[in-house]
Design a protein around this motif. Structure first.
Motif, mmCIF file in Angstrom:
data_model
loop_
_atom_site.group_PDB
_atom_site.id
_atom_site.type_symbol
_atom_site.label_atom_id
_atom_site.label_comp_id
_atom_site.label_asym_id
_atom_site.label_seq_id
_atom_site.Cartn_x
_atom_site.Cartn_y
_atom_site.Cartn_z
ATOM 1 N N PRO A 169 17.696 29.759 -11.641
ATOM 2 C CA PRO A 169 17.765 31.046 -12.334
ATOM 3 C C PRO A 169 19.093 31.739 -12.005
ATOM 4 C CG PRO A 169 15.701 30.832 -11.113
ATOM 5 C CD PRO A 169 16.556 29.662 -10.743
ATOM 6 N N TRP A 170 19.571 32.574 -12.910
ATOM 7 C CA TRP A 170 20.881 33.200 -12.773
ATOM 8 C C TRP A 170 21.022 33.955 -11.452
ATOM 9 C CZ3 TRP A 170 25.641 32.944 -14.148
ATOM 10 C CH2 TRP A 170 26.491 34.030 -14.014
ATOM 11 N N GLU A 171 20.046 34.754 -11.078
ATOM 12 C CA GLU A 171 20.125 35.550 -9.850
ATOM 13 C C GLU A 171 20.234 34.657 -8.614
ATOM 14 O OE1 GLU A 171 17.664 36.021 -12.169
ATOM 15 O OE2 GLU A 171 18.638 37.741 -13.120
ATOM 16 N N THR A 172 19.480 33.585 -8.597
ATOM 17 C CA THR A 172 19.520 32.644 -7.480
ATOM 18 C C THR A 172 20.882 31.954 -7.413
ATOM 19 O OG1 THR A 172 17.165 32.260 -7.818
ATOM 20 C CG2 THR A 172 18.326 30.705 -6.408
ATOM 21 N N PHE A 173 21.413 31.603 -8.567
ATOM 22 C CA PHE A 173 22.726 30.961 -8.619
ATOM 23 C C PHE A 173 23.813 31.894 -8.092
ATOM 24 C CE2 PHE A 173 26.668 30.291 -11.086
ATOM 25 C CZ PHE A 173 27.025 29.059 -10.569
ATOM 26 N N ILE A 174 23.801 33.143 -8.534
ATOM 27 C CA ILE A 174 24.823 34.103 -8.097
ATOM 28 C C ILE A 174 24.712 34.365 -6.599
ATOM 29 C CG2 ILE A 174 25.520 36.531 -8.285
ATOM 30 C CD1 ILE A 174 26.612 34.683 -10.465
ATOM 31 N N THR A 175 23.507 34.447 -6.079
ATOM 32 C CA THR A 175 23.314 34.621 -4.636
ATOM 33 C C THR A 175 23.916 33.443 -3.873
ATOM 34 O OG1 THR A 175 21.291 35.871 -5.040
ATOM 35 C CG2 THR A 175 21.599 35.001 -2.829
ATOM 36 N N ALA A 176 23.695 32.246 -4.374
ATOM 37 C CA ALA A 176 24.251 31.053 -3.730
ATOM 38 C C ALA A 176 25.777 31.049 -3.803
ATOM 39 C CB ALA A 176 23.683 29.800 -4.384
ATOM 40 N N VAL A 177 26.329 31.483 -4.926
ATOM 41 C CA VAL A 177 27.783 31.540 -5.076
ATOM 42 C C VAL A 177 28.377 32.535 -4.092
ATOM 43 C CG1 VAL A 177 29.630 32.273 -6.638
ATOM 44 C CG2 VAL A 177 27.837 30.748 -7.463
ATOM 45 N N LYS A 178 27.719 33.673 -3.918
ATOM 46 C CA LYS A 178 28.222 34.694 -2.993
ATOM 47 C C LYS A 178 28.236 34.188 -1.556
ATOM 48 C CE LYS A 178 27.032 38.707 -5.756
ATOM 49 N NZ LYS A 178 26.148 39.883 -5.884
ATOM 50 N N THR A 179 27.235 33.393 -1.196
ATOM 51 C CA THR A 179 27.191 32.853 0.160
ATOM 52 C C THR A 179 28.078 31.619 0.294
ATOM 53 O OG1 THR A 179 25.280 31.443 -0.297
ATOM 54 C CG2 THR A 179 24.840 33.665 0.547
ATOM 55 N N GLY A 180 28.312 30.924 -0.820
ATOM 56 C CA GLY A 180 29.121 29.715 -0.790
ATOM 57 C C GLY A 180 28.369 28.488 -0.332
ATOM 58 N N LYS A 181 27.052 28.612 -0.189
ATOM 59 C CA LYS A 181 26.232 27.483 0.250
ATOM 60 C C LYS A 181 25.361 27.013 -0.904
ATOM 61 C CE LYS A 181 26.098 29.025 5.002
ATOM 62 N NZ LYS A 181 25.268 29.464 6.113
ATOM 63 N N LYS A 182 25.404 25.716 -1.142
ATOM 64 C CA LYS A 182 24.611 25.151 -2.223
ATOM 65 C C LYS A 182 23.143 25.088 -1.805
ATOM 66 C CE LYS A 182 28.393 22.387 -3.952
ATOM 67 N NZ LYS A 182 28.941 21.057 -4.111
ATOM 68 N N PRO A 183 22.264 25.669 -2.619
ATOM 69 C CA PRO A 183 20.839 25.624 -2.280
ATOM 70 C C PRO A 183 20.231 24.276 -2.633
ATOM 71 C CG PRO A 183 21.137 26.767 -4.350
ATOM 72 C CD PRO A 183 22.509 26.431 -3.835
ATOM 73 N N GLU A 184 19.049 24.048 -2.140
ATOM 74 C CA GLU A 184 18.331 22.826 -2.478
ATOM 75 C C GLU A 184 17.722 23.012 -3.857
ATOM 76 O OE1 GLU A 184 14.607 20.284 -0.751
ATOM 77 O OE2 GLU A 184 15.951 21.254 0.679
ATOM 78 N N LEU A 185 17.911 22.035 -4.703
ATOM 79 C CA LEU A 185 17.374 22.112 -6.053
ATOM 80 C C LEU A 185 15.884 21.820 -6.051
ATOM 81 C CD1 LEU A 185 20.170 20.285 -8.049
ATOM 82 C CD2 LEU A 185 19.686 22.720 -8.004
ATOM 83 N N PRO A 186 15.138 22.449 -6.978
ATOM 84 C CA PRO A 186 13.709 22.155 -7.056
ATOM 85 C C PRO A 186 13.483 20.702 -7.434
ATOM 86 C CG PRO A 186 14.381 23.755 -8.747
ATOM 87 C CD PRO A 186 15.573 23.421 -7.938
ATOM 88 N N LYS A 187 12.491 20.113 -6.827
ATOM 89 C CA LYS A 187 12.176 18.705 -7.079
ATOM 90 C C LYS A 187 11.382 18.583 -8.371
ATOM 91 C CE LYS A 187 13.638 17.273 -3.033
ATOM 92 N NZ LYS A 187 14.846 16.558 -2.882
ATOM 93 N N LYS A 188 11.637 17.496 -9.087
ATOM 94 C CA LYS A 188 10.845 17.207 -10.270
ATOM 95 C C LYS A 188 9.503 16.635 -9.818
ATOM 96 C CE LYS A 188 14.499 15.745 -13.379
ATOM 97 N NZ LYS A 188 14.944 14.622 -14.200
ATOM 98 N N PRO A 189 8.444 16.972 -10.534
ATOM 99 C CA PRO A 189 7.168 16.342 -10.177
ATOM 100 C C PRO A 189 7.239 14.846 -10.467
ATOM 101 C CG PRO A 189 6.916 17.762 -12.114
ATOM 102 C CD PRO A 189 8.318 17.915 -11.621
ATOM 103 N N ALA A 190 6.558 14.082 -9.630
ATOM 104 C CA ALA A 190 6.563 12.629 -9.797
ATOM 105 C C ALA A 190 5.940 12.267 -11.133
ATOM 106 C CB ALA A 190 5.799 11.970 -8.663
ATOM 107 N N ARG A 191 6.575 11.364 -11.802
ATOM 108 C CA ARG A 191 6.075 10.956 -13.110
ATOM 109 C C ARG A 191 4.969 9.931 -12.924
ATOM 110 N NH1 ARG A 191 10.196 9.342 -17.869
ATOM 111 N NH2 ARG A 191 9.724 11.297 -18.890
ATOM 112 N N VAL A 192 3.849 10.190 -13.541
ATOM 113 C CA VAL A 192 2.716 9.275 -13.450
ATOM 114 C C VAL A 192 2.772 8.347 -14.650
ATOM 115 C CG1 VAL A 192 0.203 9.111 -13.374
ATOM 116 C CG2 VAL A 192 1.369 11.037 -12.291
#
Length: 93
Positions: free
Chosen positions: A54-77
């Protein structure tokens, strides 16, 4: 660590406006991708975070300069093959 700028805003009204037509630029040896929906240039290694967060989360990460962990995709059955009902003959036998 890369000390280059991560996001360049207001691309249309700056001398980076040529990036709108080419899809991005290479500036000081760093590649930036143009994102039309927000009229920004995002550094190439941060683009997947821009697309998935989400935009707010991205901007927060940019301000800190640290790449956050991306959400995992659910395993495909895998779809399990349904058994043919006994009263319906198979066309492939």
């Amino acid at each position: 660590m890369n000390d280059n700028v991560i996001v360049i805003a207001d691309v249309s009204s700056s001398y980076f406006s040529v990036a709108r037509y080419s899809g991005g630029i290479k500036y000081n040896g760093t590649v930036y991708i143009y994102c039309r929906e927000r009229d920004i240039l995002v550094r190439e290694d941060w683009e997947k975070f821009y697309r998935k967060l989400p935009w707010e989360t991205f901007i927060t990460a940019v301000k800190t300069g640290k790449k956050p962990e991306l959400p995992k995709k659910p395993a495909r059955v895998k779809a399990q093959r349904k058994e043919q009902p006994d009263n319906q003959p198979s066309l492939f036998d």
